[in-house]
Each structure stands twice: as structure tokens, then as C-alpha cells.
Design a protein around this motif. Structure first.
Motif, PDB file in Angstrom:
ATOM      1  N   ILE A  27      72.419  19.656  45.352  1.00  0.00           N
ATOM      2  CA  ILE A  27      71.997  21.054  45.504  1.00  0.00           C
ATOM      3  C   ILE A  27      70.896  21.388  44.502  1.00  0.00           C
ATOM      4  O   ILE A  27      69.882  22.007  44.856  1.00  0.00           O
ATOM      5  CB  ILE A  27      73.200  21.999  45.331  1.00  0.00           C
ATOM      6  CG1 ILE A  27      74.174  21.841  46.492  1.00  0.00           C
ATOM      7  CG2 ILE A  27      72.739  23.455  45.236  1.00  0.00           C
ATOM      8  CD1 ILE A  27      75.497  22.534  46.283  1.00  0.00           C
ATOM      9  N   VAL A  28      71.063  20.977  43.267  1.00  0.00           N
ATOM     10  CA  VAL A  28      70.045  21.229  42.237  1.00  0.00           C
ATOM     11  C   VAL A  28      68.734  20.537  42.602  1.00  0.00           C
ATOM     12  O   VAL A  28      67.646  21.114  42.451  1.00  0.00           O
ATOM     13  CB  VAL A  28      70.560  20.778  40.850  1.00  0.00           C
ATOM     14  CG1 VAL A  28      69.447  20.774  39.820  1.00  0.00           C
ATOM     15  CG2 VAL A  28      71.696  21.679  40.399  1.00  0.00           C
ATOM     16  N   GLY A  30      67.635  19.914  45.590  1.00  0.00           N
ATOM     17  CA  GLY A  30      67.021  20.706  46.652  1.00  0.00           C
ATOM     18  C   GLY A  30      66.312  21.930  46.124  1.00  0.00           C
ATOM     19  O   GLY A  30      65.208  22.266  46.566  1.00  0.00           O
ATOM     20  N   PHE A  31      66.919  22.612  45.164  1.00  0.00           N
ATOM     21  CA  PHE A  31      66.264  23.791  44.592  1.00  0.00           C
ATOM     22  C   PHE A  31      65.041  23.411  43.765  1.00  0.00           C
ATOM     23  O   PHE A  31      64.053  24.160  43.724  1.00  0.00           O
ATOM     24  CB  PHE A  31      67.243  24.609  43.762  1.00  0.00           C
ATOM     25  CG  PHE A  31      68.094  25.523  44.599  1.00  0.00           C
ATOM     26  CD1 PHE A  31      67.543  26.631  45.211  1.00  0.00           C
ATOM     27  CD2 PHE A  31      69.438  25.263  44.779  1.00  0.00           C
ATOM     28  CE1 PHE A  31      68.315  27.481  45.989  1.00  0.00           C
ATOM     29  CE2 PHE A  31      70.224  26.095  45.547  1.00  0.00           C
ATOM     30  CZ  PHE A  31      69.664  27.207  46.159  1.00  0.00           C
ATOM     31  N   ILE A  32      65.064  22.267  43.120  1.00  0.00           N
ATOM     32  CA  ILE A  32      63.883  21.800  42.382  1.00  0.00           C
ATOM     33  C   ILE A  32      62.745  21.504  43.350  1.00  0.00           C
ATOM     34  O   ILE A  32      61.584  21.830  43.088  1.00  0.00           O
ATOM     35  CB  ILE A  32      64.238  20.567  41.515  1.00  0.00           C
ATOM     36  CG1 ILE A  32      65.116  20.993  40.343  1.00  0.00           C
ATOM     37  CG2 ILE A  32      62.978  19.865  41.022  1.00  0.00           C
ATOM     38  CD1 ILE A  32      65.687  19.843  39.548  1.00  0.00           C
ATOM     39  N   MET A  34      62.257  22.949  46.138  1.00  0.00           N
ATOM     40  CA  MET A  34      61.792  24.227  46.679  1.00  0.00           C
ATOM     41  C   MET A  34      60.854  24.963  45.727  1.00  0.00           C
ATOM     42  O   MET A  34      60.080  25.814  46.158  1.00  0.00           O
ATOM     43  CB  MET A  34      62.991  25.133  46.960  1.00  0.00           C
ATOM     44  CG  MET A  34      63.274  25.344  48.400  1.00  0.00           C
ATOM     45  SD  MET A  34      64.514  26.583  48.641  1.00  0.00           S
ATOM     46  CE  MET A  34      65.953  25.560  48.852  1.00  0.00           C
ATOM     47  N   SER A  35      60.920  24.674  44.454  1.00  0.00           N
ATOM     48  CA  SER A  35      60.159  25.442  43.464  1.00  0.00           C
ATOM     49  C   SER A  35      58.681  25.093  43.493  1.00  0.00           C
ATOM     50  O   SER A  35      58.262  24.083  44.045  1.00  0.00           O
ATOM     51  CB  SER A  35      60.724  25.194  42.066  1.00  0.00           C
ATOM     52  OG  SER A  35      60.486  23.859  41.689  1.00  0.00           O
ATOM     53  N   ARG A  54      58.821  22.246  51.155  1.00  0.00           N
ATOM     54  CA  ARG A  54      59.477  23.517  50.813  1.00  0.00           C
ATOM     55  C   ARG A  54      60.131  24.195  52.005  1.00  0.00           C
ATOM     56  O   ARG A  54      61.078  24.958  51.841  1.00  0.00           O
ATOM     57  CB  ARG A  54      58.455  24.454  50.183  1.00  0.00           C
ATOM     58  CG  ARG A  54      58.049  23.964  48.825  1.00  0.00           C
ATOM     59  CD  ARG A  54      57.238  25.013  48.095  1.00  0.00           C
ATOM     60  NE  ARG A  54      56.849  24.485  46.816  1.00  0.00           N
ATOM     61  CZ  ARG A  54      55.672  23.909  46.584  1.00  0.00           C
ATOM     62  NH1 ARG A  54      54.800  23.792  47.538  1.00  0.00           N
ATOM     63  NH2 ARG A  54      55.395  23.449  45.389  1.00  0.00           N
ATOM     64  N   ALA A  58      63.591  20.602  51.509  1.00  0.00           N
ATOM     65  CA  ALA A  58      64.425  21.173  50.441  1.00  0.00           C
ATOM     66  C   ALA A  58      65.632  21.955  50.968  1.00  0.00           C
ATOM     67  O   ALA A  58      66.748  21.736  50.493  1.00  0.00           O
ATOM     68  CB  ALA A  58      63.569  22.044  49.524  1.00  0.00           C
ATOM     69  N   PRO A  59      65.477  22.830  51.974  1.00  0.00           N
ATOM     70  CA  PRO A  59      66.674  23.501  52.491  1.00  0.00           C
ATOM     71  C   PRO A  59      67.670  22.544  53.138  1.00  0.00           C
ATOM     72  O   PRO A  59      68.886  22.735  53.034  1.00  0.00           O
ATOM     73  CB  PRO A  59      66.127  24.489  53.524  1.00  0.00           C
ATOM     74  CG  PRO A  59      64.719  24.714  53.124  1.00  0.00           C
ATOM     75  CD  PRO A  59      64.256  23.433  52.531  1.00  0.00           C
ATOM     76  N   VAL A  62      69.619  20.999  50.335  1.00  0.00           N
ATOM     77  CA  VAL A  62      70.587  21.965  49.796  1.00  0.00           C
ATOM     78  C   VAL A  62      71.809  22.057  50.714  1.00  0.00           C
ATOM     79  O   VAL A  62      72.953  22.048  50.238  1.00  0.00           O
ATOM     80  CB  VAL A  62      69.930  23.351  49.594  1.00  0.00           C
ATOM     81  CG1 VAL A  62      70.972  24.399  49.290  1.00  0.00           C
ATOM     82  CG2 VAL A  62      68.905  23.294  48.472  1.00  0.00           C
TER      83      VAL A  62
END
Length: 80
Positions: A27-28, A30-32, A34-35, A54, A58-59, A62
């Protein structure tokens, strides 16, 4: 006295906690992914916001991480 002592009764086993940590790490990740994609100048639009990483990758990562986390919670122990 050693016979009367009981081991602490944990909710999950060691394998469940390992799988849970792997899920949280995914999960982390995926959020990285997305940034980023911001623009230095407020008047210029940056097209990198809408790239494949993005919007799609990435989603998806996640959601896979949430799936792994849910699996680790529902996984039954071998003793039962």
C-alpha cells in the motif's frame, strides 16, 4: 510454577503478521508511485499528472495491497 504459566494468547499467528506487514508495504509503495507530478510554476499545467503510473498502476497496487491485508486478517491458523 512453570506448568501453571500460560503463554499470551495473540489474535493472529506469526504468518498473519508477516502477511499484514507485506500488505501495508505494498500500500505504501502504491502511494509513493502516486506522488509527484507537480509544477514549479502555478501558471503552467504539467501533463505528468495523467500518466499511466499515477492513473492506472499506483491505484491498482494500492488495491492489491488492501487485498493482501484483508487476506492476512481472514487467514485461518493451521491449528484450528
Amino acid at each position: 510454577m512453570k506448568n501453571n504459566e500460560q503463554k499470551p494468547d495473540f489474535l493472529f499467528e506469526k504468518a498473519n503478521y508477516k502477511t499484514l506487514m507485506i500488505g501495508i508495504a505494498v500500500i505504501v509503495l502504491g502511494f509513493i508511485l502516486m506522488s509527484g507530478g507537480g509544477s514549479d510554476d502555478q501558471k503552467v499545467f504539467n501533463e505528468d499528472v495523467f500518466n499511466f503510473r499515477r492513473i492506472r498502476l499506483a491505484p491498482t497496487i494500492v488495491l492489491i495491497g488492501f487485498g493482501i491485508t484483508i487476506f492476512s486478517i481472514f487467514k485461518k491458523s493451521k491449528a484450528e
